[in-house]
Design a protein around this motif. Structure first.
Motif, PDB file in Angstrom:
ATOM      1  N   MET A 135       0.836  -1.211   0.000  1.00  0.00           N
ATOM      2  CA  MET A 135       0.000   0.000   0.000  1.00  0.00           C
ATOM      3  C   MET A 135       0.866   1.256   0.000  1.00  0.00           C
ATOM      4  N   SER A 136       1.935   1.239   0.751  1.00  0.00           N
ATOM      5  CA  SER A 136       2.849   2.381   0.771  1.00  0.00           C
ATOM      6  C   SER A 136       3.511   2.573  -0.588  1.00  0.00           C
ATOM      7  N   PHE A 137       3.893   1.468  -1.217  1.00  0.00           N
ATOM      8  CA  PHE A 137       4.476   1.519  -2.559  1.00  0.00           C
ATOM      9  C   PHE A 137       3.481   2.141  -3.532  1.00  0.00           C
ATOM     10  N   ARG A 138       2.238   1.686  -3.482  1.00  0.00           N
ATOM     11  CA  ARG A 138       1.199   2.204  -4.369  1.00  0.00           C
ATOM     12  C   ARG A 138       0.992   3.703  -4.154  1.00  0.00           C
ATOM     13  N   ASP A 139       0.942   4.131  -2.891  1.00  0.00           N
ATOM     14  CA  ASP A 139       0.736   5.547  -2.597  1.00  0.00           C
ATOM     15  C   ASP A 139       1.893   6.401  -3.112  1.00  0.00           C
ATOM     16  N   LYS A 140       3.119   5.911  -2.944  1.00  0.00           N
ATOM     17  CA  LYS A 140       4.282   6.662  -3.435  1.00  0.00           C
ATOM     18  C   LYS A 140       4.254   6.793  -4.956  1.00  0.00           C
ATOM     19  N   VAL A 141       3.934   5.711  -5.632  1.00  0.00           N
ATOM     20  CA  VAL A 141       3.892   5.741  -7.097  1.00  0.00           C
ATOM     21  C   VAL A 141       2.801   6.686  -7.570  1.00  0.00           C
ATOM     22  N   ARG A 142       1.650   6.626  -6.942  1.00  0.00           N
ATOM     23  CA  ARG A 142       0.538   7.511  -7.334  1.00  0.00           C
ATOM     24  C   ARG A 142       0.856   8.978  -7.094  1.00  0.00           C
ATOM     25  N   SER A 143       1.638   9.270  -6.077  1.00  0.00           N
ATOM     26  CA  SER A 143       1.985  10.665  -5.790  1.00  0.00           C
ATOM     27  C   SER A 143       3.206  11.132  -6.580  1.00  0.00           C
ATOM     28  N   GLY A 144       3.817  10.236  -7.346  1.00  0.00           N
ATOM     29  CA  GLY A 144       4.954  10.616  -8.184  1.00  0.00           C
ATOM     30  C   GLY A 144       6.284  10.610  -7.457  1.00  0.00           C
ATOM     31  N   GLN A 145       6.338  10.064  -6.255  1.00  0.00           N
ATOM     32  CA  GLN A 145       7.587   9.997  -5.503  1.00  0.00           C
ATOM     33  C   GLN A 145       8.273   8.668  -5.788  1.00  0.00           C
ATOM     34  N   PRO A 146       9.594   8.651  -5.719  1.00  0.00           N
ATOM     35  CA  PRO A 146      10.289   7.369  -5.941  1.00  0.00           C
ATOM     36  C   PRO A 146      10.085   6.416  -4.758  1.00  0.00           C
ATOM     37  N   PRO A 147       9.661   5.184  -5.010  1.00  0.00           N
ATOM     38  CA  PRO A 147       9.390   4.233  -3.933  1.00  0.00           C
ATOM     39  C   PRO A 147      10.606   3.383  -3.564  1.00  0.00           C
ATOM     40  N   GLN A 148      11.755   4.014  -3.397  1.00  0.00           N
ATOM     41  CA  GLN A 148      12.993   3.275  -3.132  1.00  0.00           C
ATOM     42  C   GLN A 148      12.928   2.491  -1.827  1.00  0.00           C
ATOM     43  N   ALA A 149      12.478   3.124  -0.764  1.00  0.00           N
ATOM     44  CA  ALA A 149      12.424   2.456   0.542  1.00  0.00           C
ATOM     45  C   ALA A 149      11.436   1.293   0.505  1.00  0.00           C
ATOM     46  N   GLU A 150      10.323   1.493  -0.175  1.00  0.00           N
ATOM     47  CA  GLU A 150       9.312   0.445  -0.248  1.00  0.00           C
ATOM     48  C   GLU A 150       9.813  -0.747  -1.064  1.00  0.00           C
ATOM     49  N   MET A 151      10.581  -0.476  -2.109  1.00  0.00           N
ATOM     50  CA  MET A 151      11.129  -1.573  -2.908  1.00  0.00           C
ATOM     51  C   MET A 151      12.133  -2.380  -2.088  1.00  0.00           C
ATOM     52  N   LEU A 152      12.983  -1.698  -1.355  1.00  0.00           N
ATOM     53  CA  LEU A 152      13.955  -2.400  -0.522  1.00  0.00           C
ATOM     54  C   LEU A 152      13.252  -3.147   0.620  1.00  0.00           C
ATOM     55  N   ASP A 153      12.186  -2.549   1.160  1.00  0.00           N
ATOM     56  CA  ASP A 153      11.382  -3.259   2.159  1.00  0.00           C
ATOM     57  C   ASP A 153      10.785  -4.530   1.560  1.00  0.00           C
ATOM     58  N   GLY A 154      10.335  -4.458   0.322  1.00  0.00           N
ATOM     59  CA  GLY A 154       9.788  -5.636  -0.344  1.00  0.00           C
ATOM     60  C   GLY A 154      10.813  -6.748  -0.473  1.00  0.00           C
ATOM     61  N   VAL A 155      12.047  -6.378  -0.780  1.00  0.00           N
ATOM     62  CA  VAL A 155      13.119  -7.375  -0.878  1.00  0.00           C
ATOM     63  C   VAL A 155      13.386  -8.001   0.493  1.00  0.00           C
ATOM     64  N   LEU A 156      13.433  -7.175   1.523  1.00  0.00           N
ATOM     65  CA  LEU A 156      13.681  -7.688   2.875  1.00  0.00           C
ATOM     66  C   LEU A 156      12.523  -8.563   3.367  1.00  0.00           C
ATOM     67  N   ILE A 157      11.303  -8.194   3.025  1.00  0.00           N
ATOM     68  CA  ILE A 157      10.146  -9.009   3.398  1.00  0.00           C
ATOM     69  C   ILE A 157      10.176 -10.331   2.638  1.00  0.00           C
ATOM     70  N   SER A 158      10.608 -10.307   1.387  1.00  0.00           N
ATOM     71  CA  SER A 158      10.742 -11.554   0.623  1.00  0.00           C
ATOM     72  C   SER A 158      11.797 -12.465   1.250  1.00  0.00           C
ATOM     73  N   ALA A 159      12.888 -11.879   1.696  1.00  0.00           N
ATOM     74  CA  ALA A 159      13.915 -12.676   2.381  1.00  0.00           C
ATOM     75  C   ALA A 159      13.353 -13.270   3.665  1.00  0.00           C
ATOM     76  N   ALA A 160      12.533 -12.499   4.376  1.00  0.00           N
ATOM     77  CA  ALA A 160      11.900 -13.006   5.590  1.00  0.00           C
ATOM     78  C   ALA A 160      10.952 -14.156   5.264  1.00  0.00           C
ATOM     79  N   ALA A 161      10.262 -14.073   4.129  1.00  0.00           N
ATOM     80  CA  ALA A 161       9.354 -15.161   3.730  1.00  0.00           C
ATOM     81  C   ALA A 161      10.123 -16.454   3.509  1.00  0.00           C
ATOM     82  N   VAL A 162      11.292 -16.354   2.886  1.00  0.00           N
ATOM     83  CA  VAL A 162      12.111 -17.545   2.674  1.00  0.00           C
ATOM     84  C   VAL A 162      12.574 -18.102   4.013  1.00  0.00           C
TER      85      VAL A 162
END
Length: 132
Positions: free
Chosen positions: A54-81
């Motif tokens: 949701m944070s990623f979506r909000d950042k993209v919609r507002s035109g801001q770069p979602p760098q932190a959200e993308m890195l959070d996604g990678v870390l959450i994926s690592a946690a899933a593994v």
């Protein structure tokens, strides 16, 4: 080769910890604790994954770069593994990655390393601007 060695070492440590805890509290309570840690981890995984999306979506919609959200996604994926792997250490690492303050510390450290590497190789940095 170092990754394979790290995986073998991690597996040996996980088995050692499981055996040590199992010998102290018994087999069934050990299995119950592993299952409980997995259930807690999956619940955190769903919650944090949804928040990050949701944070990623909000950042993209507002035109801001979602760098932190993308890195959070990678870390959450690592946690899933890590959650999928049976054992206490992997579950504790996964839960630490899913805990927002801990994840923020790791994310900031990774980001500082990326920026430092970019500064060292300033002539080799490519910037891609997706805006028209």
């Amino acid at each position: 080769m170092p990754i394979l060695l790290l995986l073998l070492l991690g597996t040996a440590v996980e088995i050692t910890v499981l055996i040590a805890i199992g010998s102290v509290i018994g087999v069934l309570p050990t299995i119950a604790l592993v299952v409980l840690a997995t259930v807690i981890g999956v619940a955190l995984l769903r919650r944090e994954g949804t928040r990050t999306l949701m944070s990623f979506r909000d950042k993209v919609r507002s035109g801001q770069p979602p760098q932190a959200e993308m890195l959070d996604g990678v870390l959450i994926s690592a946690a899933a593994v890590l959650i999928i792997l049976p054992g206490f250490i992997s579950d504790l690492l996964a839960i630490a990655l899913l805990f927002p303050p801990t994840r923020r510390l790791i994310r900031n450290r990774i980001w500082r390393r990326v920026e430092a590497r970019a500064r060292r190789s300033a002539g080799e940095v490519f910037i891609i601007d997706a805006q028209p």
